[in-house]
Scaffold this motif. Sequence first.
Motif, PDB file in Angstrom:
ATOM      1  N   GLN A   1      14.380  30.366   8.996  1.00 17.06           N
ATOM      2  CA  GLN A   1      14.497  29.083   9.820  1.00 17.06           C
ATOM      3  C   GLN A   1      13.168  28.120   9.365  1.00 17.06           C
ATOM      4  OE1 GLN A   1      17.016  27.996  11.453  1.00 17.06           O
ATOM      5  NE2 GLN A   1      16.097  25.790  11.587  1.00 17.06           N
ATOM      6  N   SER A   2      12.155  28.845   9.305  1.00 14.55           N
ATOM      7  CA  SER A   2      10.664  28.255   8.731  1.00 14.55           C
ATOM      8  C   SER A   2      11.090  27.471   7.526  1.00 14.55           C
ATOM      9  CB  SER A   2       9.528  29.023   9.162  1.00 14.55           C
ATOM     10  OG  SER A   2       8.668  28.483   8.436  1.00 14.55           O
TER      11      SER A   2
ATOM     12  N   ALA B   1      13.722  27.248   5.735  1.00 16.87           N
ATOM     13  CA  ALA B   1      14.727  26.102   5.799  1.00 16.87           C
ATOM     14  C   ALA B   1      14.384  24.609   6.127  1.00 16.87           C
ATOM     15  CB  ALA B   1      16.079  26.538   6.446  1.00 16.87           C
ATOM     16  N   ASP B   2      13.463  24.705   7.327  1.00 14.63           N
ATOM     17  CA  ASP B   2      12.955  23.558   7.793  1.00 14.63           C
ATOM     18  C   ASP B   2      11.958  23.058   6.890  1.00 14.63           C
ATOM     19  OD1 ASP B   2      14.569  23.843  10.279  1.00 14.63           O
ATOM     20  OD2 ASP B   2      13.073  24.542  11.464  1.00 14.63           O
ATOM     21  N   ARG B   3      11.304  23.705   6.283  1.00 15.86           N
ATOM     22  CA  ARG B   3      10.433  23.189   5.046  1.00 15.86           C
ATOM     23  C   ARG B   3      10.918  22.607   4.334  1.00 15.86           C
ATOM     24  NH1 ARG B   3       7.151  26.858   2.627  1.00 15.86           N
ATOM     25  NH2 ARG B   3       8.270  28.843   3.774  1.00 15.86           N
ATOM     26  N   ASP B   4      12.180  23.315   3.651  1.00 14.88           N
ATOM     27  CA  ASP B   4      12.789  22.808   2.723  1.00 14.88           C
ATOM     28  C   ASP B   4      13.391  21.556   2.841  1.00 14.88           C
ATOM     29  OD1 ASP B   4      14.366  23.317  -0.219  1.00 14.88           O
ATOM     30  OD2 ASP B   4      16.130  22.922   1.391  1.00 14.88           O
ATOM     31  N   CYS B   5      13.887  21.501   4.035  1.00 15.81           N
ATOM     32  CA  CYS B   5      14.610  20.132   4.656  1.00 15.81           C
ATOM     33  C   CYS B   5      13.585  18.987   4.523  1.00 15.81           C
ATOM     34  CB  CYS B   5      15.337  20.288   5.851  1.00 15.81           C
ATOM     35  SG  CYS B   5      16.159  18.781   6.525  1.00 15.81           S
ATOM     36  N   GLY B   6      12.412  19.452   5.340  1.00 12.46           N
ATOM     37  CA  GLY B   6      11.408  18.207   5.297  1.00 12.46           C
ATOM     38  C   GLY B   6      10.847  17.927   3.954  1.00 12.46           C
TER      39      GLY B   6
END
Length: 448
Positions: free
Chosen positions: A66-67, A69-74
């Motif tokens: 999840q970390s 994925a969130d960093r990738d989205c950010g």
Amino acid sequence: MAAPMLASREMPPEKPVTVTSMSPVRMETTYTGNTGNDLGIATMGFRASKYNPPEWHESNYAKYYQSFADRDCGEGVRHESKRTSKETDATTTRTQNDVSKKLGERIQDIDFWKFELNREIQDMIAETDLLLLQKKRLENALAATEVPLHISTDNLNARQRRQAIDLVQDEVELSLLKEVEIINNVQDLLKKTIMQAEKQIASNRDAKQNLEMDWSDKKEALEIDSVCGVLKNMNTHKQFYAGSAKFEEIQSTPESWAQFSHDNIVRAEHERMASIQLRTLIDNVLLDTSRDMREQCDTVDVAFQKRVEEMQDSKTKMENNLRKICDEIGQMEKNISHLKQAIRDKENPMKVTQTRLDNRTYRPGVELCRDPVQYKLVGEVQEISQSVDALMEQLNHAENSLKDLQDNRMALEKEISIKTNSLFIDKTKCMTTRTRYPTTLKLQGYQQ
């Protein structure tokens, strides 16, 4: 489905390998037995909620992923934000440059119409000044007609003092009457022309005012657009104005904006052409009126010369009329004195009646009655007032008649005093007075 990957080429975390144990895993431990003290505290049947190792590894992997994925989205959002920021900045700069260019074109349009309006304003001012000079000529010419009119009326009035056979409507009088008629017609024409000039001057000034208002609006708009044209992003005199990005209901279109100034200029040119035509008309009017008056003046002078030769033996007297007038004045004066005394005689009866009425207002209570006496007293006041009004009316008529008689007596006395020398009226007085007749230049308004 392809696994996400960061822009930094960082790969997503690997999923942990689950180790399968040969022995069954007890998910939960239950403690039994009495391990408490004598107070009765025991752990009989207590369940402890605990996870097994695979679940622990799976939970950690979920957090890692999840970390990631969130960093990738950010990171994607950041890259998209940079792209959008650059794109919007370029669009804003391009649009602002286009607006600045349009402002420059608008400034040129405003400056063009401002120049045209100013040129027409100057032409209108010059034309109005010329029309004012023509109006001044008309006023001078109108003032100059007062002397000929006074001369003609004075000649007529002087000749009216002749008596009997002298009081004849001869050629001189007919010529003088025609001269008065011509002068009156000239004055009417000059006054009418002055009114036309004033109306045209007002129209010129209205047109000039419209031009000046339009010029002033364009000057203000030019200053505003010039300030807007040089306004840059680094300037400090800028701020937010909520609701400014809108179209006003009364805003004009570029076509109607240009047509408005064009119409103002066309109307001003129309008024200016009308003013030029009116100035030409004024020249013709002044030329014609001065010629007519001078020609009639020469005709009257010739008639006077001829009449002087015919009046050598003309003399009469008017003593009878004067005596009758004097007798009538005496009778009228006695009549006025009698009327004044009659009016004074009504004062005491009026005082008595009004005193009676006033005293009766103090009657107490029911005694304050509207009795026949009250009606009679009120009627008496009205009757005396009507009598005084009738006497005053007759006195006014008598005084007016006396004034007329006295005026007539003065006129007769004056005529009788000059009757023995009727030639003095025509030759010495009238013809000498006519030497003050204005010149042609003065009648044309060139001299004051």
